[in-house]
Design an enzyme around this catalytic site. Structure first.
Site, PDB file in Angstrom:
ATOM      1  N   CYS A  50      -3.754  -5.651  -1.583  1.00 50.45           N
ATOM      2  CA  CYS A  50      -1.707  -4.135  -1.147  1.00 50.45           C
ATOM      3  C   CYS A  50      -2.409  -3.172  -0.415  1.00 50.45           C
ATOM      4  CB  CYS A  50      -2.180  -3.566  -3.359  1.00 50.45           C
ATOM      5  SG  CYS A  50      -2.147  -4.661  -4.314  1.00 50.45           S
TER       6      CYS A  50
ATOM      7  N   CYS B 157      -7.307  -2.636  -4.041  1.00 49.22           N
ATOM      8  CA  CYS B 157      -7.021  -4.210  -3.406  1.00 49.22           C
ATOM      9  C   CYS B 157      -6.964  -4.146  -2.540  1.00 49.22           C
ATOM     10  CB  CYS B 157      -5.611  -5.028  -4.863  1.00 49.22           C
ATOM     11  SG  CYS B 157      -6.273  -6.745  -3.902  1.00 49.22           S
TER      12      CYS B 157
END
Length: 415
Positions: free
Chosen positions: A260, A257
Site C-alpha cells: 500500500c 502495508c
C-alpha cells in the site's frame, strides 16, 4: 523509500535556509521542487551550491538513497563529479554500501515503478507567480516548473509539453482497456483448490458514494505542516471533495502495508502531472491509528488523508459488501500477491503489521460535480496497482471534457 517531507528532502545543507523563499514562491512540496529548472533557479537567486544540492538530492530521492544526501552535498562536488568517482572512493568517503553504489551509479533507472517521463517539462514560471493547483480555460498559459536535468532545456509551450508528457503514458495500440471497472487477473491458487473472492463488473452507482461521511485526517502537505495531523476536522460529505474538480481516491487497505505504501508513493510522485490535469489526490483509510497516519503522511503520501469510518468506499468497491481475503489463501497461496510484495520490497520500503489488513482496497476517479465514477480499480490480489497508463488516460479525458464544456459555454456567451 525517500520521504515526501520537505524538511527531510532539503536536509541540513544549504537548501535549508532557502525554505522560506521556496514556500513564498509556491515550491512547497517535493514532487514539484524536483522538477525545478535552471530558469526557476535563477528567478530564486539560487547559488551554485544550492543548485548542485537540489540536483544531487533529486537524483538520490529517485533512487531511495537520501541517507547519503547530507554527506554528498557537504563534499562540495556536483552530481556529475560524484558519478565519476570510483567505487572505492564512494565507499571510503561516504560509507556507501555496495548495493547502494550500484544503484547510485545506474543513471538510467529509478527506484520506483513508472518514473515521471523525461519528456515531462513545463515552461519556467515568472518569479512572482506561484505554481497553480488548478487548470481552467482562463489559465491555458499556466506556468509550472519542469523536470530538472543535467542539461538546460529550452522552454516550450505549455499545451505542447503536457500533450507530450501524457503521451509517454498513453495506452499503446493493441492494449485491452478494461473499461471503467478494472482489476488485474487472478492466478490459480494452490493448484486451483482455492477460489478467489468474486469481484463486481459494474461501477459503483453515484448514489452509493455521494453521501458517504468522511473525516479529514491530514491536509495536503506543504512545508511545515506535519503538526496539523493533530487537528481533528468535523465529518463532511464525500461529494464536497469533487464538487469543483475531479478527484482520485486511493482506498488503502492498511497504511503500514509495504504494498500500500509503495502504491501511494508511486502515485504521489506524479503529482505535477495530476496538478496539470486538475486532479485532486486523496487517500482513504478505513481505520484511524494515529501513529500509522503519522508514519504514512507525508513520507509516502503528501495528499489529503481521509477516514472512511463506516468503510463505505470499500463496500462500494465490492458492490455493497467488503472484499476480504485471508493471509494464507490470499497471499501465501497466491503467486501474483507474492510478486506484488517483491516489487514493493525492491523499492526499499519499510513496513509494519499494525491494523486490519484483510479488507481489499482500490481506486476511484470521480468526475467533477455529479458526473459520477469515471474509473474504478479493484485490488483483486493483495498489492495490485491500477495501471498508471489507464489512470492518466481517464484523467486526460476528464480534462478534455471539462475544456469542451467551457468552450461551449464561452461560445454561447459570445453569441
Amino acid at each position: 523509500m525517500a520521504s515526501f517531507s520537505m524538511e527531510d528532502f532539503v536536509g541540513t545543507g544549504c537548501l535549508q535556509k532557502l525554505l522560506p523563499k521556496l514556500l513564498d514562491d509556491g515550491w512547497d512540496d517535493v514532487p514539484t521542487l524536483k522538477i525545478m529548472n535552471s530558469e526557476d533557479m535563477i528567478a530564486l537567486n539560487m547559488t551554485q551550491a544550492q543548485k548542485d544540492a537540489l540536483e544531487i538530492r533529486s537524483y538520490l530521492h529517485d533512487r531511495a538513497l537520501m541517507q547519503y544526501a547530507d554527506k554528498l552535498e557537504a563534499s562540495g562536488n556536483c552530481l556529475a563529479e560524484l558519478l565519476n568517482l570510483a567505487t572505492s572512493d564512494l565507499s571510503a568517503q561516504f560509507a556507501m554500501k555496495r548495493g547502494h553504489i550500484a544503484r547510485f551509479m545506474d543513471r538510467t533507472s529509478q527506484c520506483e515503478a513508472d518514473p515521471i517521463p523525461q519528456s515531462f517539462s513545463l515552461p519556467a514560471r515568472k518569479p512572482t507567480v506561484p505554481p497553480s493547483r488548478t487548470m481552467s480555460k482562463t489559465t491555458q498559459s499556466i506556468t509550472r516548473p519542469k523536470l530538472q536535468t543535467m542539461s538546460t532545456r529550452s522552454a516550450i509551450a505549455y499545451d505542447a509539453t503536457i500533450e507530450q508528457s501524457i503521451a509517454d503514458f498513453k495506452i499503446k495500440d493493441g492494449y485491452v482497456f478494461k473499461g471503467i471497472v478494472a482489476a488485474l487477473p487472478d492466478e490459480p491458487r494452490a493448484c486451483g483448490c482455492i477460489q478467489p473472492p468474486p469481484i463486481v463488473d459494474d461501477a459503483a452507482p453515484y448514489s452509493s458514494i455521494e453521501n458517504i461521511s468522511v473525516q479529514k485526517l491530514t491536509p495536503e502537505y506543504k512545508i511545515g505542516m506535519e503538526r496539523l495531523v493533530k487537528s481533528k476536522a468535523p465529518p463532511m460529505r464525500a461529494s464536497d471533495l469533487w464538487r469543483d474538480k475531479p478527484s482520485l481516491l486511493l482506498c488503502i487497505r492498511r497504511p503500514g502495508c509495504i504494498m500500500c505504501r509503495a502504491e501511494a508513493h508511486k502515485l504521489y510522485s506524479k503529482k505535477p502531472i495530476f496538478d496539470a490535469l486538475g486532479i485532486n489526490l486523496l487517500a482513504v483509510l478505513h481505520e484511524h491509528i494515529e501513529s500509522e497516519v503519522r508514519d504514512f503522511w507525508p513520507r509516502y503520501w503528501g495528499g489529503v488523508v481521509l477516514l472512511d469510518k463506516n468503510m463505505d468506499f470499500f463496500k462500494a468497491l465490492g458492490g455493497g459488501t467488503l472484499l476480504k481475503d485471508k493471509f494464507i489463501s490470499g497471499f501465501l497461496f497466491n503467486p501474483r500477491a507474492r510478486a506484488n510484495y517483491k516489487r514493493a520490497k525492491a523499492m526499499g520500503i519499510e513496513q509494519n503489521f499494525k491494523g486490519e489488513g484483510e479488507i481489499k482496497g482500490g481506486l476511484f476517479i470521480l468526475g467533477r460535480g455529479r458526473t459520477g465514477v469515471a474509473y474504478q480499480f479493484i485490488e483483486r490480489n493483495f498489492g495490485d496497482w491500477a495501471p498508471l497508463s489507464e489512470i492518466i488516460e481517464i484523467c486526460t479525458r476528464l480534462k478534455n471534457q471539462q475544456a469542451a464544456i467551457e468552450d461551449s459555454i464561452a461560445s454561447h456567451d459570445y453569441e
